[in-house]
Scaffold this motif. Structure first.
Motif, PDB file in Angstrom:
ATOM      1  N   TYR A 166       0.813  -1.213   0.000  1.00  0.00           N
ATOM      2  CA  TYR A 166       0.000   0.000   0.000  1.00  0.00           C
ATOM      3  C   TYR A 166       0.852   1.272   0.000  1.00  0.00           C
ATOM      4  O   TYR A 166       0.323   2.377   0.002  1.00  0.00           O
ATOM      5  CB  TYR A 166      -0.938  -0.006   1.207  1.00  0.00           C
ATOM      6  CG  TYR A 166      -1.956  -1.121   1.137  1.00  0.00           C
ATOM      7  CD1 TYR A 166      -3.120  -0.983   0.394  1.00  0.00           C
ATOM      8  CD2 TYR A 166      -1.738  -2.332   1.790  1.00  0.00           C
ATOM      9  CE1 TYR A 166      -4.045  -2.009   0.308  1.00  0.00           C
ATOM     10  CE2 TYR A 166      -2.657  -3.372   1.710  1.00  0.00           C
ATOM     11  CZ  TYR A 166      -3.801  -3.204   0.969  1.00  0.00           C
ATOM     12  OH  TYR A 166      -4.717  -4.236   0.879  1.00  0.00           O
TER      13      TYR A 166
ATOM     14  N   ASP B 234       2.799   1.984  -2.476  1.00  0.00           N
ATOM     15  CA  ASP B 234       2.920   2.365  -3.875  1.00  0.00           C
ATOM     16  C   ASP B 234       1.617   2.043  -4.600  1.00  0.00           C
ATOM     17  O   ASP B 234       1.060   0.965  -4.438  1.00  0.00           O
ATOM     18  CB  ASP B 234       4.093   1.599  -4.505  1.00  0.00           C
ATOM     19  CG  ASP B 234       4.199   1.853  -5.997  1.00  0.00           C
ATOM     20  OD1 ASP B 234       3.717   0.994  -6.773  1.00  0.00           O
ATOM     21  OD2 ASP B 234       4.736   2.900  -6.378  1.00  0.00           O
ATOM     22  N   SER B 235       1.127   2.964  -5.416  1.00  0.00           N
ATOM     23  CA  SER B 235      -0.170   2.787  -6.080  1.00  0.00           C
ATOM     24  C   SER B 235      -0.165   1.604  -7.040  1.00  0.00           C
ATOM     25  O   SER B 235      -1.174   0.895  -7.162  1.00  0.00           O
ATOM     26  CB  SER B 235      -0.557   4.061  -6.823  1.00  0.00           C
ATOM     27  OG  SER B 235       0.417   4.386  -7.805  1.00  0.00           O
TER      28      SER B 235
ATOM     29  N   GLU C 258      -0.308  -1.541  -5.011  1.00  0.00           N
ATOM     30  CA  GLU C 258      -1.640  -1.651  -4.409  1.00  0.00           C
ATOM     31  C   GLU C 258      -2.652  -2.159  -5.432  1.00  0.00           C
ATOM     32  O   GLU C 258      -3.512  -2.992  -5.111  1.00  0.00           O
ATOM     33  CB  GLU C 258      -2.096  -0.300  -3.865  1.00  0.00           C
ATOM     34  CG  GLU C 258      -3.464  -0.347  -3.193  1.00  0.00           C
ATOM     35  CD  GLU C 258      -3.933   1.005  -2.723  1.00  0.00           C
ATOM     36  OE1 GLU C 258      -5.153   1.123  -2.443  1.00  0.00           O
ATOM     37  OE2 GLU C 258      -3.119   1.936  -2.630  1.00  0.00           O
ATOM     38  N   LYS C 259      -2.541  -1.688  -6.647  1.00  0.00           N
ATOM     39  CA  LYS C 259      -3.450  -2.153  -7.708  1.00  0.00           C
ATOM     40  C   LYS C 259      -3.275  -3.642  -7.953  1.00  0.00           C
ATOM     41  O   LYS C 259      -4.254  -4.388  -8.127  1.00  0.00           O
ATOM     42  CB  LYS C 259      -3.173  -1.365  -8.988  1.00  0.00           C
ATOM     43  CG  LYS C 259      -4.159  -1.642 -10.109  1.00  0.00           C
ATOM     44  CD  LYS C 259      -3.889  -0.750 -11.309  1.00  0.00           C
ATOM     45  CE  LYS C 259      -4.884  -1.004 -12.426  1.00  0.00           C
ATOM     46  NZ  LYS C 259      -4.632  -0.124 -13.608  1.00  0.00           N
TER      47      LYS C 259
ATOM     48  N   ARG D 209      -4.893  -5.535  -5.077  1.00  0.00           N
ATOM     49  CA  ARG D 209      -6.348  -5.537  -5.186  1.00  0.00           C
ATOM     50  C   ARG D 209      -6.806  -6.554  -6.233  1.00  0.00           C
ATOM     51  O   ARG D 209      -7.815  -7.236  -6.061  1.00  0.00           O
ATOM     52  CB  ARG D 209      -6.843  -4.133  -5.526  1.00  0.00           C
ATOM     53  CG  ARG D 209      -8.234  -3.845  -5.061  1.00  0.00           C
ATOM     54  CD  ARG D 209      -8.543  -2.381  -4.903  1.00  0.00           C
ATOM     55  NE  ARG D 209      -8.029  -1.543  -5.958  1.00  0.00           N
ATOM     56  CZ  ARG D 209      -7.139  -0.569  -5.768  1.00  0.00           C
ATOM     57  NH1 ARG D 209      -6.676  -0.327  -4.550  1.00  0.00           N
ATOM     58  NH2 ARG D 209      -6.713   0.173  -6.774  1.00  0.00           N
TER      59      ARG D 209
ATOM     60  N   THR E 217       1.805   6.102   5.015  1.00  0.00           N
ATOM     61  CA  THR E 217       0.885   5.264   4.237  1.00  0.00           C
ATOM     62  C   THR E 217      -0.467   5.195   4.915  1.00  0.00           C
ATOM     63  O   THR E 217      -1.515   5.317   4.265  1.00  0.00           O
ATOM     64  CB  THR E 217       1.457   3.840   4.075  1.00  0.00           C
ATOM     65  OG1 THR E 217       2.702   3.907   3.389  1.00  0.00           O
ATOM     66  CG2 THR E 217       0.495   2.954   3.298  1.00  0.00           C
TER      67      THR E 217
ATOM     68  N   ARG F   9      -7.879   8.877   1.783  1.00  0.00           N
ATOM     69  CA  ARG F   9      -8.523   8.441   0.543  1.00  0.00           C
ATOM     70  C   ARG F   9      -9.750   7.562   0.785  1.00  0.00           C
ATOM     71  O   ARG F   9     -10.444   7.192  -0.164  1.00  0.00           O
ATOM     72  CB  ARG F   9      -7.524   7.649  -0.322  1.00  0.00           C
ATOM     73  CG  ARG F   9      -6.323   8.430  -0.774  1.00  0.00           C
ATOM     74  CD  ARG F   9      -5.685   7.814  -2.017  1.00  0.00           C
ATOM     75  NE  ARG F   9      -5.327   6.416  -1.826  1.00  0.00           N
ATOM     76  CZ  ARG F   9      -4.134   5.984  -1.400  1.00  0.00           C
ATOM     77  NH1 ARG F   9      -3.192   6.879  -1.093  1.00  0.00           N
ATOM     78  NH2 ARG F   9      -3.874   4.704  -1.288  1.00  0.00           N
TER      79      ARG F   9
END
Length: 299
Positions: free
Chosen positions: A53, A55-56, A59-60, A63, A135, A142
């Protein structure tokens, strides 16, 4: 059977609540429905590190790994509990669509804790489950809060971090795959219209205020109902009214709100308060309670 999606800030106590719900289902199904399975999916089960989490892009990927696992395990014979933040409403909508595609019920459990409480708990961790401070703050900022007003988050159960009695029975009710009767909407419209008409007729006969019993003809014969003049069943509904005149527009507005909520329950099979009684008597009682609440009257 059901998809129960958790949502909440990081380090808010979601895993503890997921464990409580898992234990409750495992215990109750052992005696009532042993062929059903209960499974929890979490970041820990999938070896998703908390650093994902930071780094985007990571995280993608995390998910996507979670969604793939959910797709693999969602089934009509399984109560699937998704223990995670699930803080993006678009992702929760994805899960809702997958559940509808699989033909299972949905429910959302929102574990509520203050940001300061989450920071405190996160700071006390000494293992790999600890988030970096920056983080955690970014994830909290968000976070997109679940809402019972949208279909993919409903029914929504909000559990405070210090709640000693989470609504386990009500959450269990939402896992029941039994559909409403085919005439549920007809019963809903008939009963609410009849009660509004009976209320306006009673008010025309004289001033109202306090406890009152309204009667209306039932759609179907009922052994618990009285008999009308033409031999039809008559249902009686008790409610308490304010000591003022009520307008038809006011009652129609409340009736529309009640019907809209019940129409949503036709799809969900339940509400935040548990299973729905679709019979005329049940609808009548529920509408009476709704009117009292809408008219600011206490029982």
């Amino acid at each position: 059977m059901a998809l129960i999606t958790f949502s909440g800030y990081p380090s808010s106590g979601k895993s503890r609540r997921a464990s409580q719900i898992y234990d409750f289902f495992s215990s109750s199904l052992q005696s009532s429905n042993p062929q059903l399975k209960v499974k929890v999916i979490s970041d820990d089960d999938l070896a998703i590190d908390r650093a994902s989490y930071d780094d985007s892009l990571q995280e993608k990927t995390a998910r996507a790994t979670l969604f793939t696992s959910i797709t693999r395990h969602i089934a009509r014979d399984t109560i699937l509990i998704v223990d995670g933040m699930n803080y993006i409403k678009g992702f929760r909508y994805q899960l809702y669509c997958k559940a509808r595609e699989a033909g299972v019920r949905v429910a959302t459990v929102y574990v509520l804790a203050t940001p300061d409480q989450c920071r405190k708990w996160n700071g006390e961790r000494t293992d790999e489950k600890r988030y970096k401070s920056e983080t955690l703050d970014a994830l909290i900022q968000r976070f997109e809060e679940p809402s019972s007003m949208v279909r993919w988050d409903a029914p929504l159960f909000t559990i405070a971090w210090d709640d000693l009695t989470p609504p386990l029975e009500h959450i269990s009710d939402c896992s029941d795959n039994r559909d409403p009767p085919t005439d549920a909407l007809r019963t809903l419209e008939h009963t609410t219209n009849a009660l509004v008409s009976a209320l306006m007729a009673a008010q025309a006969a004289g001033p109202l205020g306090g406890p009152i019993v309204l009667t209306h003809d039932a759609l179907e014969p009922n052994t618990n109902a009285g008999a009308g003049a033409n031999g039809s069943s008559v249902l009686r509904v008790r409610l308490t009214l304010p000591h003022r005149a009520l307008t038809l527009s006011e009652l129609q507005r409340l009736k529309r709100q009640f019907v809209a909520a019940r129409r949503k329950a036709v799809t969900l099979g339940s509400t935040e308060k548990g299973k729905v009684d679709w019979g005329e008597e049940g609808v009548g009682r529920a509408f009476a309670e709704f009117l009292e609440e809408g008219l600011d009257v206490g029982r």
